[in-house]
Design an enzyme around this catalytic site. Structure first.
Site, PDB file in Angstrom:
ATOM      1  N   HIS A   1       0.817  -1.221   0.000  1.00  0.00           N
ATOM      2  CA  HIS A   1       0.000   0.000   0.000  1.00  0.00           C
ATOM      3  C   HIS A   1       0.851   1.270   0.000  1.00  0.00           C
ATOM      4  CE1 HIS A   1       0.470  -0.171   4.516  1.00  0.00           C
ATOM      5  NE2 HIS A   1       0.513   1.136   4.360  1.00  0.00           N
TER       6      HIS A   1
ATOM      7  N   ASP B   1       0.013  -7.585   1.433  1.00  0.00           N
ATOM      8  CA  ASP B   1       0.435  -6.188   1.545  1.00  0.00           C
ATOM      9  C   ASP B   1       1.953  -6.051   1.612  1.00  0.00           C
ATOM     10  OD1 ASP B   1       0.191  -3.462   1.594  1.00  0.00           O
ATOM     11  OD2 ASP B   1      -0.436  -3.328   3.684  1.00  0.00           O
TER      12      ASP B   1
ATOM     13  N   SER C   1       4.812   2.410   7.840  1.00  0.00           N
ATOM     14  CA  SER C   1       4.519   1.227   7.025  1.00  0.00           C
ATOM     15  C   SER C   1       5.730   0.780   6.223  1.00  0.00           C
ATOM     16  CB  SER C   1       3.385   1.534   6.043  1.00  0.00           C
ATOM     17  OG  SER C   1       2.138   1.324   6.627  1.00  0.00           O
TER      18      SER C   1
END
Length: 459
Positions: A88, A118, A195
């Site tokens: 993402h 992901d 992230s």
């Protein structure tokens, strides 16, 4: 179960702040805690990722779109510039900008992504080897164990936070379309921008990939266990997936003794079968790379051509055995996913109307260009998509779609995506003198590309 209110740890619409570095003549050993030592060991292998993406929002008047600045983190998993991050973080980003700890920035090329887990792999080309993060294991994590998170939190580069493993094996639903299984829960502060960054143990080894935070909560963050992340990374960097080259080994990593790469199965009639590799063999080295996990096997063979012979060292029944494996093309391999076909330079001429040659890296270094490489246009076929868009002989192609075009292999990959129907129209970037120009190509449905009508290079 009801959807929990979580948000992915990716920052939006923020500008990073410059950092003033200070140094001291002497630092007492009492201040050099295990956390300080761990962070020092990994800082050069943690990168900051930035890029613009288009997001859609529902309003009273309907759905609107806007461009935002996204941020995330990544870790270097191969010295040639391969970086692991969250899917993402880079999904939908037009140009992926990667900044190293030393302040240097590069444009990254997407390699492969798995949206279900992901995770994604991107690559930068720096002209030098990069430090690789040390991989630990998540199989022996203990609840209550100290951990450290490093990342681009809210745009503050290389932010370090500490905490403990709060729980393990958490299943988390982020949205209607994104769910995670078997995550590590930690109270180390994980914020938007973290992230793709590492969760470290106190020894400085990566034990997880930070992925999400619980919105509205304090001290509830989540990370993908590193053992699972490394399995996915091995698939994403599979030589069969990326280059159509096969070895035929299905392997399993055992965490004891620092990680052992054990052969589980050998595909019939594969290169591994021809050298009589056997289930239970422990693969110690492939080429120049020591192998502890499946990712090491793929890294060792990445860039090798079909027909290349590579030395393989295994342990069988306590005895070390030296073998030589000749790689094959297609057929049986270690990845069960669809293999991207490999393109040839002729395909670029047929599909785009471009004859290309790799431009020496010195061209970009001498001019101080922000690009690290490109392909010189030697010829443009009349009545081709490239000719219709105004590309000329002498231009340097530096990017197509979201990918860098710094080598023949980059162009082959892009052409293979077009041939496989994954691209129909996309943006290209060229250098003409000191100017970067861009335009949009529409690929014909047939292998022999017809010229597209309308449009020109825009400044």
């Amino acid at each position: 179960m009801p959807i929990q209110r979580l948000m992915l740890a990716t920052a939006v619409a923020l500008t990073s702040l410059s950092t003033t570095r200070h140094c001291c003549a002497e630092v007492s050993e009492a201040r050099r805690s295990p956390i300080v030592v761990a962070v020092e060991a990994v800082k050069s292998s943690v990168v900051n990722i930035q890029g613009q993406k288009i997001v859609s929002e529902a309003t009273a008047a309907g759905e609107t779109s806007r461009s935002v600045n996204g941020m995330g983190t990544g870790v270097v998993i191969d010295p040639r510039g391969y970086i692991l991050t969250n899917a993402h973080v880079v999904d939908g980003v037009r140009q992926i900008n990667v900044k190293l700890d030393d302040g240097r920035s590069y444009i990254a090329t997407p390699v492969a992504a798995d949206k279900r887990t992901d995770l994604a792999v991107i690559r930068i080309r720096t002209g030098r080897e990069l430090p690789v993060i040390e991989i630990g294991s998540s199989s022996d994590l203990m609840t209550g164990e100290s951990v450290i998170a490093v990342g681009n939190a809210y745009g503050y580069e290389h932010t370090v936070t500490r905490g403990i493993v709060s729980a393990q094996h958490r299943d988390v639903q982020v949205s209607e379309t994104q769910a995670y299984e078997d995550l590590i829960q930690t109270d180390a502060s994980i914020n938007p921008g973290n992230s793709g960054g590492p969760l470290l143990n106190i020894e400085g080894r990566m034990v997880g990939v930070n992925v999400a935070v619980r919105a509205g909560a304090q001290g509830i963050g989540f990370a993908i266990p590193v053992d699972k992340a490394m399995e996915i990374a091995a698939d994403l960097m599979s030589i069969q997936r990326l280059e159509g080259v096969t070895h035929g080994v299905t392997s399993v990593t055992e965490s004891e003794d620092g990680g052992r790469l054990v052969v589980r199965r050998v595909a019939p009639n594969s290169p591994a079968a021809r050298i009589e590799l056997q289930p239970g063999d422990i693969v110690k080295r492939v080429g120049e790379v020591e192998t502890h996990r499946a990712l090491d096997l793929e890294r060792a063979l990445l860039g090798q051509r079909s027909g290349a012979t590579v030395p393989v060292e295994v342990v069988r029944g306590g005895e070390r055995i030296a073998l030589s494996m000749t790689l094959g093309r297609g057929g049986a391999g270690s990845v069960a996913q669809q293999v991207t076909p490999v393109a040839t330079p002729d395909d670029s001429w047929e599909l785009f109307g471009l004859s290309l040659r790799e431009e020496p890296r010195e061209t970009f270094a001498k001019s101080g260009s922000r690009y690290s490489g490109g392909m010189r246009v030697l010829d443009v076929r009349a009545d081709s998509p490239a000719a219709a868009k105004g590309i000329r002989e002498g231009d340097i192609l530096v990017g197509m779609h979201t990918w860098e075009t710094a080598s023949d292999s980059d162009v082959r990959y892009i052409v293979s995506q077009a041939n496989a129907g994954r691209l129909e129209d996309f943006r290209f970037y060229i250098l003409r003198g000191e100017k970067t120009l861009y335009g949009d190509l529409k690929i014909a449905a047939t292998r022999t590309a017809a010229a597209t009508s309308g449009g020109a290079i825009r400044r």
